[in-house]
Design a protein around this motif. Structure first.
Motif, PDB file in Angstrom:
ATOM      1  N   ASN A  44      33.940  -6.996  -5.380  1.00 40.72           N
ATOM      2  CA  ASN A  44      34.158  -8.092  -4.441  1.00 40.72           C
ATOM      3  C   ASN A  44      35.454  -8.839  -4.723  1.00 40.72           C
ATOM      4  OD1 ASN A  44      31.789  -7.546  -3.120  1.00 40.72           O
ATOM      5  ND2 ASN A  44      30.576  -9.006  -4.309  1.00 40.72           N
ATOM      6  N   TYR A  45      35.692  -9.121  -6.004  1.00 39.84           N
ATOM      7  CA  TYR A  45      36.909  -9.836  -6.383  1.00 39.84           C
ATOM      8  C   TYR A  45      38.149  -9.015  -6.022  1.00 39.84           C
ATOM      9  CZ  TYR A  45      33.765 -12.755  -9.181  1.00 39.84           C
ATOM     10  OH  TYR A  45      32.763 -13.587  -9.585  1.00 39.84           O
ATOM     11  N   LEU A  46      38.082  -7.721  -6.298  1.00 44.27           N
ATOM     12  CA  LEU A  46      39.224  -6.852  -6.041  1.00 44.27           C
ATOM     13  C   LEU A  46      39.515  -6.739  -4.547  1.00 44.27           C
ATOM     14  CD1 LEU A  46      38.527  -4.060  -8.672  1.00 44.27           C
ATOM     15  CD2 LEU A  46      40.447  -5.636  -8.667  1.00 44.27           C
ATOM     16  N   SER A  47      38.443  -6.758  -3.748  1.00 43.35           N
ATOM     17  CA  SER A  47      38.614  -6.699  -2.295  1.00 43.35           C
ATOM     18  C   SER A  47      39.354  -7.934  -1.788  1.00 43.35           C
ATOM     19  CB  SER A  47      37.244  -6.586  -1.625  1.00 43.35           C
ATOM     20  OG  SER A  47      37.375  -6.678  -0.233  1.00 43.35           O
ATOM     21  N   ILE A  48      38.966  -9.105  -2.303  1.00 44.93           N
ATOM     22  CA  ILE A  48      39.630 -10.357  -1.915  1.00 44.93           C
ATOM     23  C   ILE A  48      41.090 -10.336  -2.372  1.00 44.93           C
ATOM     24  CG2 ILE A  48      39.694 -12.859  -2.312  1.00 44.93           C
ATOM     25  CD1 ILE A  48      36.566 -12.660  -2.610  1.00 44.93           C
ATOM     26  N   ALA A  50      42.975  -7.731  -2.882  1.00 41.16           N
ATOM     27  CA  ALA A  50      43.723  -6.772  -2.061  1.00 41.16           C
ATOM     28  C   ALA A  50      44.092  -7.389  -0.712  1.00 41.16           C
ATOM     29  CB  ALA A  50      42.895  -5.504  -1.861  1.00 41.16           C
ATOM     30  N   ASP A  51      43.146  -8.123  -0.106  1.00 41.67           N
ATOM     31  CA  ASP A  51      43.415  -8.783   1.184  1.00 41.67           C
ATOM     32  C   ASP A  51      44.551  -9.788   1.063  1.00 41.67           C
ATOM     33  OD1 ASP A  51      41.453  -7.333   2.392  1.00 41.67           O
ATOM     34  OD2 ASP A  51      39.941  -8.933   2.382  1.00 41.67           O
ATOM     35  N   GLU A  52      44.512 -10.581  -0.017  1.00 42.87           N
ATOM     36  CA  GLU A  52      45.540 -11.611  -0.218  1.00 42.87           C
ATOM     37  C   GLU A  52      46.901 -10.980  -0.519  1.00 42.87           C
ATOM     38  OE1 GLU A  52      45.164 -14.916   0.406  1.00 42.87           O
ATOM     39  OE2 GLU A  52      43.282 -14.138   1.174  1.00 42.87           O
ATOM     40  N   GLU A  57      52.356  -9.492   1.456  1.00 43.15           N
ATOM     41  CA  GLU A  57      53.291  -8.443   1.884  1.00 43.15           C
ATOM     42  C   GLU A  57      53.745  -8.676   3.325  1.00 43.15           C
ATOM     43  OE1 GLU A  57      53.738  -3.974   0.539  1.00 43.15           O
ATOM     44  OE2 GLU A  57      51.929  -4.274   1.729  1.00 43.15           O
ATOM     45  N   GLU A  58      52.824  -9.138   4.174  1.00 46.71           N
ATOM     46  CA  GLU A  58      53.180  -9.442   5.562  1.00 46.71           C
ATOM     47  C   GLU A  58      54.225 -10.547   5.616  1.00 46.71           C
ATOM     48  OE1 GLU A  58      49.800 -10.341   8.007  1.00 46.71           O
ATOM     49  OE2 GLU A  58      48.793  -8.465   7.481  1.00 46.71           O
ATOM     50  N   ILE A  59      54.023 -11.585   4.789  1.00 45.59           N
ATOM     51  CA  ILE A  59      54.969 -12.706   4.751  1.00 45.59           C
ATOM     52  C   ILE A  59      56.344 -12.222   4.293  1.00 45.59           C
ATOM     53  CG2 ILE A  59      55.529 -14.904   3.594  1.00 45.59           C
ATOM     54  CD1 ILE A  59      52.456 -15.417   3.485  1.00 45.59           C
ATOM     55  N   VAL A  60      56.350 -11.357   3.263  1.00 45.58           N
ATOM     56  CA  VAL A  60      57.617 -10.813   2.753  1.00 45.58           C
ATOM     57  C   VAL A  60      58.330 -10.025   3.852  1.00 45.58           C
ATOM     58  CG1 VAL A  60      58.631  -9.154   1.137  1.00 45.58           C
ATOM     59  CG2 VAL A  60      56.914 -10.751   0.340  1.00 45.58           C
TER      60      VAL A  60
END
Length: 221
Positions: A44-48, A50-52, A57-60
């Motif tokens: 669960n932590y890794l999924s969050i 990865a999303d963040e 990356e989108e912002i970059v």
């Protein structure tokens, strides 16, 4: 307009430095996250995480659009065809949000000298913003016509809640947004792209009635 152009230039220079500094550690973090995920623990932590990381990356990517000199091939294209592709792309999202996208496109419009993918990016941004502004559903009208000056005018008219006058003047500034999870960069990138196409983009609105975004692009003689 001069002040906005100077601001875009300054932000572009700043964005280049920020984007490159962020991208290197971001690549390492994404790699380690995938490696840890293959172990099956802390899923669960890794999924969050990865999303963040994807969000960063989108912002970059948006920062780099502002930073890069737009040395791209401008070719005569049908703006109506580009818009049609984008409407088809976002129609499913609109239907889920109970929004109907209606198009009213004039026949025999002139071509525009443009970079197709960049115009698609602008249209996607404007259409997504309009759909998201109508959580209760409604009709989103997109009109395309030839203006009195011979330019191509595209009007995006939503039936959302509108934007308060106090916030309208600040739209397009970096990191200024009316959305909970927005960055304000999408609209700023859109302004930059339209400016590079020698066009104009204006936003008007009536609070409680809706917002209208008008983009004008010069036609090919």
């Amino acid at each position: 307009m001069l002040r906005k152009s100077e601001m875009l230039s300054a932000v572009g220079q700043l964005a280049a430095g920020i984007a490159h500094e962020i991208r290197n550690p971001l690549t390492a973090l994404k790699g380690f996250t995938k490696l840890m995920g293959s172990g099956g623990q802390h899923g669960n932590y890794l999924s969050i995480m990865a999303d963040e990381l994807e969000r960063i990356e989108e912002i970059v990517s948006e920062l780099l659009v502002l930073a890069k000199p737009q040395a791209a091939d401008f070719l005569p294209k049908s703006v109506a065809s580009i818009l049609h592709d984008v409407v088809m792309l976002l129609e499913t999202q609109a239907i889920i949000s109970k929004v109907t996208i209606e198009t009213d496109i004039e026949d025999e419009l002139p071509l525009a000298s443009c970079v197709e993918n960049q115009l698609k990016q602008v249209f996607i941004n404007v259409l997504k913003n309009g759909v998201e502004a109508m959580p209760g559903g409604g009709t989103f009208l997109v009109k395309m016509e030839k203006s009195e000056r011979g330019s191509i005018r595209i009007s995006f008219i939503d039936q959302g809640c509108g934007i308060p006058e106090s916030k309208l003047a600040k739209l397009g500034q970096p990191f200024y947004t009316t959305k909970n999870k927005g960055t304000g960069l999408g609209l700023m990138v859109s302004y930059k792209i339209i400016e590079n196409h020698r066009g104009s983009m204006t936003i008007t609105n009536k609070e409680g009635v809706g917002t209208t975004v008008v983009i004008e692009l010069p036609g090919v003689p």
